[in-house]
Scaffold this active site. Structure first.
Site, short mmCIF file in Angstrom:
data_model
loop_
_atom_site.label_atom_id
_atom_site.label_comp_id
_atom_site.label_asym_id
_atom_site.label_seq_id
_atom_site.Cartn_x
_atom_site.Cartn_y
_atom_site.Cartn_z
N GLU A 89 0.87 -1.13 0.15
CA GLU A 89 0.14 -0.08 -0.01
C GLU A 89 0.96 1.17 -0.12
O GLU A 89 1.71 1.59 0.79
CB GLU A 89 -0.77 -0.08 1.20
CG GLU A 89 -1.63 1.12 1.28
CD GLU A 89 -2.88 1.05 2.46
OE1 GLU A 89 -2.97 0.07 3.11
OE2 GLU A 89 -3.40 1.95 2.70
N LYS B 262 -6.88 -0.40 11.86
CA LYS B 262 -6.37 -1.08 10.72
C LYS B 262 -5.10 -0.03 10.27
O LYS B 262 -4.17 -0.66 9.80
CB LYS B 262 -7.40 -0.86 9.58
CG LYS B 262 -6.81 -1.57 8.20
CD LYS B 262 -6.27 -1.04 7.03
CE LYS B 262 -5.87 -1.34 6.15
NZ LYS B 262 -5.18 -0.60 5.07
N ASP C 99 4.53 -14.34 12.04
CA ASP C 99 3.06 -14.49 11.71
C ASP C 99 2.11 -13.48 11.85
O ASP C 99 1.77 -13.32 13.06
CB ASP C 99 3.00 -15.75 12.73
CG ASP C 99 1.56 -16.48 12.26
OD1 ASP C 99 0.80 -15.72 11.90
OD2 ASP C 99 1.24 -17.78 12.99
N HIS D 6 -2.32 10.57 -0.28
CA HIS D 6 -2.36 9.25 -0.66
C HIS D 6 -2.74 9.19 -2.11
O HIS D 6 -1.99 8.19 -2.89
CB HIS D 6 -3.81 8.43 -0.15
CG HIS D 6 -3.71 7.04 -0.32
ND1 HIS D 6 -2.96 6.33 0.17
CD2 HIS D 6 -4.68 6.38 -1.22
CE1 HIS D 6 -3.08 4.94 -0.30
NE2 HIS D 6 -4.42 5.01 -0.81
#
Ligand code: NAD
Length: 431
Positions: free
Chosen positions: A82, A266, A282, A380
């Site tokens: 991203e 998030k 992991d 962004h």
């Protein structure tokens, strides 16, 4: 000693960055060689890691700059697809640096192994029997992994819980608390639980069903904190105080509302996962632990806290479970994971956890700062526009040309990128 400030790093040609990074990290360039060869994982090596292997899957590695954690500069490898994340984290680390950087600490690396005990005639006397034999059970669990024991780890405690409301009636759950030192610990804990199960059955007269670690690693917490002088937050038409207060207001939204908290967290995980993946750890385990911890009160909420101190500084705190290792799993077998650990210079799993959580807090700040001011899309979009340009077929210099045009037009979409490309091709054809 590493220096995490590398001015103009993003403007350097790709070919020069590894050399400059090695210099800043005070490492021989060979250590970072896996990055220059597509991640360093051969299909043959991958074939030993999972099943039905057909090849490998590459992702970009970017370097989080400006991080200062516990008085030490750290260059942070971040693996993520991203755009904006690496730039955002690096910029916020620079702001945090002005307030002394990040202060991080961790609890002991204790994981929880669970044993579900069913078919009990008397749950209370089964609980009592397990607690009476605690010393014996702990000493048995402690002897299972001599390597871990030598490293200072081992069995620490036993806890009994009774689950009353369940579709299968009441049952007992035994928790084995195991210090896993520098390992993520799943294999170590699962092995210990499986070994202990027959003795638990003998002591309780019940049947041990599941024997598996819990990813809600709430005894293995890492906490980090940063303090940012309000003046550092000012930009464009926004005063430092306005940005600071806007960030606290944005955090209050995440604190109160699970719909917002999910997106807020998030953003934290954008930073966290990027480093977890870079070190071969992991990330599903980390994700599961993070969200379960965020819901520990019964209501899902923000993992971080943002407040204003008596001097008017913005103060951010992030506390979350961080079950990562620097031995075991893929950390030792993946060449890029080894390069990542060397680059950061971390010597224990706790040190790695402290870097990861600090990057999570920096990333959280990047998102809140943008959301509380100009909105997330402006910064962004210019990065996203490049990906859209590539998807539309732009190559080389055309990527930047098409991206810049789309941002200027305020339309960042594949059909617009194709249109610009078509126009460029037409106008460059000889008439
Ligand atoms: P592991 O078993 O590969 O390595 C840990 C072992 O390394 C220890 O048991 C110990 O014997 C040895 N060791 C050497 N030096 C050590 C030190 N300084 N500190 C600690 N141990 C040392 O790996 P692991 O960490 O037990 O398990 C991690 C793997 O388990 C990951 O690949 C994960 O994906 C997987 N896994 C996860 C889950 C889950 O999260 N629910 C379940 C099953 C498996």
């Amino acid at each position: 000693m590493a220096d995490s400030r590398i001015p103009g790093f993003y403007n350097m040609p790709l070919s020069g960055r590894i050399g400059r990074l090695a210099q800043a990290a005070d490492l021989p360039q060979e250590v970072l060689a896996p990055y220059a060869s597509g991640g360093g994982l051969s299909p043959e090596a991958a074939d030993h890691m999972i099943e039905n292997v057909v090849g490998t899957h590459a992702l970009p590695v970017g370097i989080g700059l400006n991080f200062r954690i516990n008085e030490k500069d750290v260059l942070v490898p971040m693996v993520i697809e991203e755009p904006s994340v690496v730039a955002g984290a690096s910029f916020m680390a620079k702001l945090a640096r002005a307030g002394g950087g990040f202060r991080a600490s961790s609890t002991a690396p204790e994981m929880i192994g669970q044993m579900q005990v069913l078919d009990l005639r008397d749950i209370q006397s089964a609980c009592a029997s397990l607690l009476e034999h605690k010393t014996e059970l702990l000493s048995e669990a402690d002897s299972i992994d001599p390597v871990l024991k030598k490293a200072g780890g081992g069995a620490r405690d036993l806890e009994v819980r009774v689950i009353q409301d369940s579709p299968i009636g009441a049952f007992l759950v035994l928790h084995l608390i195991y210090d896993v030192r520098d390992a993520m610990g799943a294999n170590a804990v699962n092995t210990a639980c499986e070994r202990l199960a027959p003795r638990v059955e003998a002591l309780t007269g019940g049947r041990v069903h599941l024997r598996i670690l819990s990813n809600l690693a709430d005894r293995r917490l890492t906490r980090t904190r940063c303090r940012i002088p309000a003046t550092e937050l000012a930009f464009d038409r926004f005063t430092g105080e306005a940005v600071r207060d806007g960030i606290v207001e944005a955090w209050a939204f995440a604190l109160a509302d699970p719909y917002r908290a999910a997106t807020h967290n998030k953003g934290i995980m954008n930073g966290v996962d990027a480093v977890v993946i870079a070190t071969g750890n992991d990330w599903r385990a980390i994700e599961a632990g993070a969200h379960a911890y965020a819901a520990r009160s019964g209501k899902y909420t923000s993992l971080s806290t943002w407040e204003v101190d008596a001097q008017g500084n913005l103060v951010g705190t992030l506390e979350m479970p961080m079950a990562v290792g620097i031995v075991g799993g893929a950390t030792k077998v993946h060449p890029s994971a080894q390069a990542a650990l060397r680059l950061m210079g971390v010597k224990t799993a706790s040190e790695l956890a402290e870097v990861i959580v600090s990057v999570g807090l920096a990333q959280n700040l990047a998102a809140l700062r943008a959301l509380a001011t100009e909105g997330i899309q402006r910064g962004h979009m210019s990065l996203h526009a490049r990906q859209v340009a590539i998807a539309a077929g732009a190559t080389g210099e055309l990527i930047e040309v098409v991206a810049t045009q789309m941002v200027a037009d305020g339309v960042v979409r594949i059909d617009r990128a194709e249109e610009i490309l078509k126009g460029r091709r037409k106008s460059s054809k000889p008439s």
